[in-house]
Write an enzyme that holds these catalytic residues in place. Sequence first.
Site, PDB file in Angstrom:
ATOM      1  N   ASP A 216       0.834  -1.326  -0.021  1.00 59.55           N
ATOM      2  CA  ASP A 216      -0.078  -0.341  -0.101  1.00 59.55           C
ATOM      3  C   ASP A 216       0.941   1.143   0.090  1.00 59.55           C
ATOM      4  O   ASP A 216       1.865   1.247   0.663  1.00 59.55           O
ATOM      5  CB  ASP A 216      -0.820   0.121   1.331  1.00 59.55           C
ATOM      6  CG  ASP A 216      -1.988   1.332   1.318  1.00 59.55           C
ATOM      7  OD1 ASP A 216      -2.818   1.158   0.473  1.00 59.55           O
ATOM      8  OD2 ASP A 216      -1.775   1.902   2.272  1.00 59.55           O
ATOM      9  N   GLU A 279       2.213  -0.452  -4.941  1.00 61.09           N
ATOM     10  CA  GLU A 279       1.050   0.430  -5.231  1.00 61.09           C
ATOM     11  C   GLU A 279       1.619   1.930  -5.683  1.00 61.09           C
ATOM     12  O   GLU A 279       2.439   2.443  -4.834  1.00 61.09           O
ATOM     13  CB  GLU A 279       0.085   0.837  -4.357  1.00 61.09           C
ATOM     14  CG  GLU A 279      -1.244   1.847  -4.421  1.00 61.09           C
ATOM     15  CD  GLU A 279      -2.209   2.690  -3.661  1.00 61.09           C
ATOM     16  OE1 GLU A 279      -1.742   2.634  -2.433  1.00 61.09           O
ATOM     17  OE2 GLU A 279      -3.241   3.057  -3.987  1.00 61.09           O
TER      18      GLU A 279
HETATM   19  C1  NOJ Z   1      -4.211   3.194  -0.519  1.00 62.57           C
HETATM   20  C2  NOJ Z   1      -5.616   2.232  -0.325  1.00 62.57           C
HETATM   21  O1  NOJ Z   1      -5.716   1.753  -1.391  1.00 62.57           O
HETATM   22  C3  NOJ Z   1      -6.581   2.947   0.047  1.00 62.57           C
HETATM   23  O2  NOJ Z   1      -7.909   2.285  -0.056  1.00 62.57           O
HETATM   24  C4  NOJ Z   1      -6.080   3.727   1.525  1.00 62.57           C
HETATM   25  O3  NOJ Z   1      -7.210   4.412   1.940  1.00 62.57           O
HETATM   26  C5  NOJ Z   1      -5.110   4.347   1.364  1.00 62.57           C
HETATM   27  N1  NOJ Z   1      -4.055   3.833   0.712  1.00 62.57           N
HETATM   28  C6  NOJ Z   1      -4.473   4.660   2.749  1.00 62.57           C
HETATM   29  O4  NOJ Z   1      -3.862   3.392   3.246  1.00 62.57           O
END
Ligand code: NOJ
Length: 545
Positions: A216, A279
């Site tokens: 993430d 990500e």
């Molecule tokens: C990206 C995640 O995909 C999202 O859902 C989340 O709110 C944020 N990162 C914070 O972790």
Amino acid sequence: MDIKTLFTPLQALHATAYRWWQTGLIYHIYPRSFQDSNGDGVGDLPGITQRLDYLHWLGVDAIWISPVYPSPMADFGYDVSDYNNIHPLFGTLADMDALIAAAHEREIRVILDFVPNHTSDQHPWFLESRASRNNPKRDWYIWRDPTPDGGPPNNWISRFDGQSAWEWDEATGQYYLHSFLAEQPDVNWYNPDLRQAMLDVLRFWFERGVDGFRVDVVYRAMKDRRLRDNPPNPDWQPGMDPSKRLIEQYTKNTAESHQLNRWLRQVADEYEDKLLIGEMNLPLADLTAHYGDNDEFHLPQNTNIPRTEWTAESIRNLANQYDALLDENDWPNWVLGNHDVSRIASRASRAQSRVALMLLLTLRGTPINYYGDEIGMTNVEIPPDRVQDPWEINVPGLGLGRDPERTPMQWSADPNAGFCPPDATPWLPLANDYAQVNVAVQQAQPGSMLLMVKRLIEIRRQSLALQVGSYQSLDTPPGLFAYLRQHEAERRLVVLNFTDRPQRWQPPVALDRLLLSTVMDGEMGRETAVSLRPHEGQLWQLNAT
Ligand code: NOJ
């Protein structure tokens, strides 16, 4: 059963040259919304296990499950309070072990979500860190003194409301940093003990049999050490997302990010055949730097389709640019959407969603399908009293809320769509059209979107050209996007009509046989020109070279 014995003959053919995550299809599950097995209106791990046969039937090779760890749920699991356990809402560690075993029996790999940028403010690490200025874990988070006038240490703002990213802690007289909610304090990766503790989380799950992680917001985890102010964004205007009013020069994609990527990769490489997806909500040129020298992410996640206008020309430019930027060892990957962006069937229209799935499953690279996109699920309008997402609650009215794309999977025409029992209340409302748009109906309906997607996945599995072949786009009339995929003598042509008009096109290659039309009406044959109906995609076999 040992997963290495599970290769199909085709996979075995090129298993030495290509990894499972290169040839396979990854299916993204938002666990709260997939299948509720205990009637509390929230999906859970046993629910996912119950649905593995569906995923196997569809032809899925791996599932990525958004966070299922203990969490106060301020950000629905992206605020983790214990990395080495399962939230009781989702089940137990034994349920996770059972899910991994059952998935592996079906040749399905399991990818978990790892959240390295921040923990919950209820994580024991943070509770210790905020206990006193000289606690040994103080430096595990990012604490700073106020400026002389008592203000926050710099101008950084939170992604979730555009307000200061610094929260004042009265008891210890310092601010702590949170890139998202105040309940999600950012950790300090420059601290070696924090680093060790985080990397051990990966080992904990790898040793339990997990096959990989989606990591993430990893590109935000290494901030500028000097905490320099971000410059203002000249393109920002009132009424826009307030978190975009600064250019995030010092808070994301810093040079140090690559060091973090390498630390993570070194741990993955302690094991055999593990996958790391990072990500990275970054433009292509920045994104591709995160492969490193084959020592960073296997798949820096390409989330550019959701940020690109849905026209043949824009998508062709994106695919061509990406292809040109990739080095020989960089493996591409694609998503149409995820739990943070509007669903493809809403963004591009339901009529276009079959074309979109054909695109996803035939472009060069690993496809990651968001649950429900295979049946054409759309965003669901959420009544104000049922809003859940903190983003919508903090910044209402700008359409930033993510509940609409997170609604329960539509399994059948039964009450609550088969997601939860009839007397339970699903945590988010179901789509009004679920009685027609659902798995059971589409499994029995010749020509349905689901059967089209399943057929396409089968064709992809049988074709090295589609799985690992080269990509080359062709010149077409406006509104069409066409490309060749080729592996040795095997050649495929994909032609996608992004418009609501019929189109005719004479391709510069000799057509052999129409393998699949997204319209699925059985009109398959041999022709010399491509005739496309509105919103139609076609996959052709070409004469061997
Ligand atoms: C990206 C995640 O995909 C999202 O859902 C989340 O709110 C944020 N990162 C914070 O972790």
